[in-house]
Write an enzyme that holds these catalytic residues in place. Structure first.
Site, short mmCIF file in Angstrom:
data_model
loop_
_atom_site.label_atom_id
_atom_site.label_comp_id
_atom_site.label_asym_id
_atom_site.label_seq_id
_atom_site.Cartn_x
_atom_site.Cartn_y
_atom_site.Cartn_z
CG ASN A 107 -1.68 1.08 1.40
OD1 ASN A 107 -1.70 1.92 0.59
ND2 ASN A 107 -2.30 1.43 2.43
CE LYS A 144 -0.06 3.37 4.68
NZ LYS A 144 -0.12 3.44 6.32
CG HIS A 201 -5.76 2.11 5.24
ND1 HIS A 201 -5.46 2.93 5.99
CD2 HIS A 201 -4.83 1.03 5.17
CE1 HIS A 201 -3.96 2.50 6.66
NE2 HIS A 201 -3.60 1.58 5.83
CD GLU A 254 -2.92 5.65 6.65
OE1 GLU A 254 -2.82 5.63 5.24
OE2 GLU A 254 -2.11 5.23 7.45
CD GLU A 311 -3.60 -2.42 7.25
OE1 GLU A 311 -2.53 -2.59 6.86
OE2 GLU A 311 -4.29 -1.50 7.00
N GLY A 350 2.34 2.41 10.73
CA GLY A 350 3.55 3.32 10.62
C GLY A 350 4.18 3.70 11.90
CB SER A 365 5.15 -2.04 11.80
OG SER A 365 4.58 -0.63 12.15
P1 PGA Z 1 2.76 0.34 7.63
O1 PGA Z 1 1.25 0.49 6.82
O2 PGA Z 1 3.34 -1.21 7.01
O3 PGA Z 1 3.68 1.24 7.17
O4 PGA Z 1 2.57 0.18 9.08
C1 PGA Z 1 0.42 -0.46 6.69
C2 PGA Z 1 -1.02 -0.08 6.22
O5 PGA Z 1 -1.19 1.01 6.48
O6 PGA Z 1 -1.45 -0.79 5.35
#
Ligand code: PGA
Length: 256
Positions: A10, A12, A96, A98, A168, A174, A214
């Site tokens: 992803n 983003k 997601h 976010e 998630e 992140g 992560s």
């Molecule tokens: P990350 O993000 O691997 O940077 O933690 C995962 C995601 O948001 O899908």
């Protein structure tokens, strides 16, 4: 039943067109012919067509990071499953955290979008996950149930093989803080149980449940060793070809 491991990067809001082409080119060269593992990259929406062209002829499928559930009409700024299918996309990430936190997505819109993807021949990657305060107050199971149930209520059993779910935990996204394999498997197992309660064990076994938060080349193998972790949704570690391909290789248990 064995489920094919699925790794989705992803991206983003990262990478302009030059970088998108360059990184995808490198990914295609390094892992574009791998057969035992399903791979996808989700670039920003305006570069989906470029991404499809750059990966054509390889085993890398392109995913959108979002899609609207209606097919046409007065919905300024949106795009439909049909637009994505026409571009050659195979997947769409839905709900997601976010998008839930910043763009008002609810479990109901996530359910509508998931259904629209399945109806239009796209594989939805529908995301769920609890925040840190929800986990710390002991509400993880309730939150996950509350997010999963509207999706399952909208589905029919024959869709389950084409459905991908992603757990998630928001506190792991992140942050460099991955859920332990036990924490991940606990929630994946709960999701499998919810699928089983709705559709029976045979159908429930067909849905892939990805872990996200992560995920790195260093921890992918241990996560995948859990019985209900069928792949990963990867943010930061998918942004360079080097790290993403290493992660894919480690997912296969191969040495580079
Ligand atoms: P990350 O993000 O691997 O940077 O933690 C995962 C995601 O948001 O899908």
């Amino acid at each position: 039943m064995s489920r094919k491991t699925f790794i989705c990067g992803n991206w983003k809001l990262n990478h302009l067109s030059g970088e998108t082409e360059r990184v995808l080119d490198q990914i295609v060269k390094a892992v574009g012919n791998i057969k035992g593992i399903e791979i996808s990259i989700a670039p920003v929406a305006p570069l989906l067509g470029l991404a499809v062209q750059t990966t054509s002829g390889s085993n890398i499928g392109i995913s959108a990071q979002n899609v609207f559930h209606e097919q046409k009409g007065a919905f300024t700024g949106e795009w439909s499953v049909k637009h994505l299918a026409e571009l050659g996309c195979k997947y769409a990430i839905i709900g997601h955290s976010e998008r839930r936190a910043m763009f008002g997505e609810t479990s109901e819109t996530v359910a509508q979008k998931t259904l629209s993807c399945l109806d239009g021949g796209l594989v939805p990657i529908a995301c769920v996950g609890e925040t840190l305060s929800q986990r710390e107050s002991g509400f993880t199971q309730e939150v996950i149930k509350g997010q999963i149930q509207p999706i399952l209520a909208a589905l029919e059993a024959q869709s389950l093989a084409n459905l991908v779910l992603a757990y998630e935990p928001v506190w792991a996204i992140g942050t460099g803080k991955t859920a332990t394999t036990t924490q991940a498997e606990e929630v994946h197992n709960l999701i499998r149980a919810l699928l089983t309660a709705c559709f029976g064990a045979v159908e429930a076994e067909k849905t892939r449940i990805l872990y996200g938060g992560s995920v790195k080349p260093q921890n992918i193998a241990e996560l995948l060793a859990e019985p209900n972790v069928d792949g990963a949704l990867v943010g930061g570690a998918s942004l360079t070809a080097e790290s993403f391909c290493q992660l894919v290789q480690n997912a296969q248990g191969l040495e580079l």
